[in-house]
Structures are given as C-alpha cells and as structure tokens.
Design a protein around this motif. Sequence first.
Motif, PDB file in Angstrom:
ATOM      1  N   HIS A   1      52.594  36.218  35.763  1.00  0.00           N
ATOM      2  CA  HIS A   1      51.893  37.429  35.666  1.00  0.00           C
ATOM      3  C   HIS A   1      52.676  38.518  36.037  1.00  0.00           C
ATOM      4  CE1 HIS A   1      52.421  36.811  40.016  1.00  0.00           C
ATOM      5  NE2 HIS A   1      51.671  35.847  39.967  1.00  0.00           N
TER       6      HIS A   1
ATOM      7  N   LEU B   1      53.118  40.093  38.637  1.00  0.00           N
ATOM      8  CA  LEU B   1      52.736  41.022  39.959  1.00  0.00           C
ATOM      9  C   LEU B   1      53.814  40.994  41.100  1.00  0.00           C
ATOM     10  CD1 LEU B   1      49.176  39.761  39.724  1.00  0.00           C
ATOM     11  CD2 LEU B   1      49.980  41.945  38.529  1.00  0.00           C
TER      12      LEU B   1
ATOM     13  N   GLN C   1      47.853  46.440  39.671  1.00  0.00           N
ATOM     14  CA  GLN C   1      48.483  45.201  40.158  1.00  0.00           C
ATOM     15  C   GLN C   1      47.495  44.206  41.166  1.00  0.00           C
ATOM     16  OE1 GLN C   1      52.444  44.238  40.343  1.00  0.00           O
ATOM     17  NE2 GLN C   1      53.112  45.976  39.260  1.00  0.00           N
TER      18      GLN C   1
ATOM     19  N   GLY D   1      44.971  42.485  40.048  1.00  0.00           N
ATOM     20  CA  GLY D   1      45.534  41.437  39.379  1.00  0.00           C
ATOM     21  C   GLY D   1      45.624  40.241  40.454  1.00  0.00           C
TER      22      GLY D   1
ATOM     23  N   ILE E   1      46.991  35.979  33.800  1.00  0.00           N
ATOM     24  CA  ILE E   1      47.004  37.150  33.977  1.00  0.00           C
ATOM     25  C   ILE E   1      48.410  37.764  33.833  1.00  0.00           C
ATOM     26  CG2 ILE E   1      47.238  39.093  36.059  1.00  0.00           C
ATOM     27  CD1 ILE E   1      45.336  37.172  37.358  1.00  0.00           C
TER      28      ILE E   1
ATOM     29  N   TYR F   1      50.878  41.368  33.892  1.00  0.00           N
ATOM     30  CA  TYR F   1      51.003  42.946  33.979  1.00  0.00           C
ATOM     31  C   TYR F   1      52.248  43.283  33.248  1.00  0.00           C
ATOM     32  CZ  TYR F   1      53.203  46.956  36.096  1.00  0.00           C
ATOM     33  OH  TYR F   1      53.746  48.265  35.999  1.00  0.00           O
TER      34      TYR F   1
ATOM     35  N   VAL G   1      43.437  38.424  31.693  1.00  0.00           N
ATOM     36  CA  VAL G   1      43.675  39.804  32.357  1.00  0.00           C
ATOM     37  C   VAL G   1      44.778  40.428  31.883  1.00  0.00           C
ATOM     38  CG1 VAL G   1      43.359  41.006  34.443  1.00  0.00           C
ATOM     39  CG2 VAL G   1      42.044  39.135  34.368  1.00  0.00           C
TER      40      VAL G   1
ATOM     41  N   ILE H   1      46.959  43.663  32.081  1.00  0.00           N
ATOM     42  CA  ILE H   1      47.189  45.214  32.496  1.00  0.00           C
ATOM     43  C   ILE H   1      48.585  45.650  31.942  1.00  0.00           C
ATOM     44  CG2 ILE H   1      47.804  46.250  34.720  1.00  0.00           C
ATOM     45  CD1 ILE H   1      46.823  43.756  36.090  1.00  0.00           C
TER      46      ILE H   1
END
Length: 460
Positions: free
Chosen positions: A122, A124, A176, A179, A191, A193, A224, A226
Amino acid sequence: MLIKHDHIEVWNNCLSTLRKTVTHQAYKTWFEPIKAVELKNNILTIQVPNNFFYEWLEEHFVDQLKQAITQELGSHGALQYQIQVENHKKLGVNHQNSISSREVQILNPFAIPGLKKVKIDHHLQDEYTFASLITGDCNKLAIGAGHAIAKKPGGTAFNPLVIFGDTGVGKTHISQAIGHEVLSHFPEKQILYISSELFTHQVVQAIKNNTTTDFINYYNFVEVLIIDDIQFLSGKPKTQELFFNIFNQLHQKGKQIILTSDRPPKDLQGLDERLISRFKWGLVAELTSPDFDTRMRILDLKVEKEGLQLSPEVKEYICTHIKNNIRELEGVIISLVAQSTLNRKKIDINLVKDVVKQFVSHEDTELSLEKIKKLVAKHFDVPVEKLHEKTRLRNVVVARQLSMYLAKTFTNSSLKVIGDSFGGRDHSTVIHSLKAVQDLMDTDTLFKDQVDDLVKLVQK
C-alpha cells in the motif's frame, strides 16, 4: 574522474561543497545530521532522521545536492535516501538496537508477476494516521468524510474524495490516514497510495514497453486508490487518458478513489474536462490554515513526541509566527531538536526567535503579547513585571486589563495563553478584564481616548 569507493569520503567532500552554497544555520540544521550509508554503482545512499527531513531537502536543497553529487561522482552519479525510524519518547536515550531503515522508493507495480491477484504493497507511511492528526475547523470536513469512507469504502457519497489546499496543510497526512483506517476495518482490502509523478512515470514506461493493458489491469486490482498532487497530471494527455480509463473502471465497480490537489477541481488548468467533471462527482473538501488554538494543539503533540520541554512563552511565539504551514511548524521543531542535541543549546525564547527567522519572512513585524505589554506598561509608567503580579494598585490593574484587551484584539492568542502570560491567570480572569475595559470605554470618554491612542501605537 577517479572512481571513489569510500562513501564517507564522498559524502564529506559533498559536505565541503554544500557548506559553501548554503547558510551556516541551514548547513548545521539540515546537513550535519545526515550519515553516509553506502556507495554502490555510483549511487550514494545517505540516512536522514525522518520523512519530513527528506521532503525538506528535496524541496529546498535539491539543486545544491545535485551540484555536490555531480562534482563528486560525475553526471551519472545519483543520491538515494534512507529514512531512520526511531521509536522513542525522550531524547538522550540510546536507541541503536531499535533503529530500522527503509528506502524512500515506491516499487514499480509491474514487478507483480502476471495478473495473479496478490497483496499490493500500500506504500502508506506508518506515522500518517488519524491518531496523529489534530482536528480543527481547518480540516474537520475532510477528516469526517475520511472516517465515513473507512467504514464503507466506495459505498458513500464521498467517491471520489478530493482534498485540496495549500502546501503543508495536511493533505498527504489525511489521505494516507484514511488508507490506514480502511485497513483497520478491512485488512484484506487492496490499497495503494501513489504520487502523481510516479503514476506518470509508470504510464510512460507502460507506453514505452507496450504494456498499457497490463498497467490498467494492475490498477483494477486496487480497491482504494489514493493519488497525491493530482494537479501534476496537467499537460500530460496520455497519462490523463489512462487515468480516465482507470478512474471509470474503479468507480463503476464501487472502488474508492481519493485525490489531493493544491487547488479545487474547477481551477485545475491543463486537465481534460471529462476528468474535472468526474472529480466533482463526490466530495470536494478544502483544508485551510489552522487557527491559533489548533496550531497550539499540533505543536503540543509534536513536542510530546520529540520529548521536548517548551515554556508557554516559547510555544506562543512559535504558533503566533508560524501561521500557514504545518510543515514549517514541524521544521521548527526539528531545528530545535537539532540545536538542543547536536549543539547542546538551551531552548529559550532567543534560540526560538533565531530558528523561526529561518522559516518566516518579516517575522519581526508581527505583534506579540510581549510587545503589547511593553507599550501599555510604558504608557501607564509601570514596570512590565508588575503586570504579572497580584496587586490591587489601580493603575497596574487597569494596565493589565487593557493589555489583555489589546492582546485578544490584535493577536491570535487564546484566552488561556493570554492568561498564562500574565502570571498564570485563568481564562475567566481574561474574560472579566475584556468586559471591564469595554464597559469603561462605554462610560468614560477620556479612557476611550487612551485606548484609541494605544491602538494606534500597537498598529504602527
């Protein structure tokens, strides 16, 4: 150019160059704490204390760093960062055994073999959570929407969620944090980012390698998505075309999309109108500059995290002068940590003023409680110290009440901060003083004239 194998030697030479191209204060704050880690394949790896430190270097000193690296390693030389992560509450404790490092680098998604659905990294950052956020009028809409999204990603009216605002107001942190919150409710969710710059780079590689279908299929795995700083897609029609395709497919499948920007969708120039119209489908939430009380709470949180002890006077000075940018507030804290640990300096008001000057232009023109006290004390011919004492002398009481009135009128200081600065009085005393001054102005024309004269002095 000679091939150099010693990473410490190369970095020391770079430091010699940097010392000539940046100010003494900037060098001590931002370059002395850096450690050289490795030199491999003409890439110098350096370790920095935290992610903000890295971002600040890239934002403010990238040209100087490039010059130094090129001078040492030639045009093919490169710089790579490692971020030092420390779990600590107090300064001065040896944490060498708990230090871990990670590369500031997001892996290319094409590294995932085939189209088999696997867990996506992800990207994050651990520190960007709701727990480390301070909520105020400046951000409560975006945070409220974020909590709703986390409970039902893709299933609320906030899809897409577009968060916009100036640099340093917390867009990346909030996006974030959403997330992380989704993961706390749905650990299996895919997810991702990603910055718009990296997304653009991936598009270029996909077109170059004729793998755009794989690229789009990869992003269809994401539940998801971002994307940070969407404004940088401006003027990139091929990137916009692929993103338009990905956006439509994710939205149609009920996947959540979160975007950040430095301006509202209607003001984005160089973007396809079809994209702009889709950005308006959900919620557009603005982040504004935090007010004084919110800045104080943010400062308290960061000071506690760093294990610092700051006096009310110091905290008030910082929050009075650092008004618009949370990153600058963080930068002041980092500088104070560096000064107190590396240079063994006591954090007092004089040191803070020197540090704040590095971040804010014309800071001396700003009003402060101390300036107001001095003006009023001089007008009533009483020592400033008397304003802090418990005395019933009429001229001192009036001077103190009038100082509180002017402080509330001309500064962003809270009632609590104002009370604390006058000998530790509580907010009810400040409220009483404000009412007393207003009542006296309404009934005594000579006193009102005095107040008007002081207002002119304060505003000079």
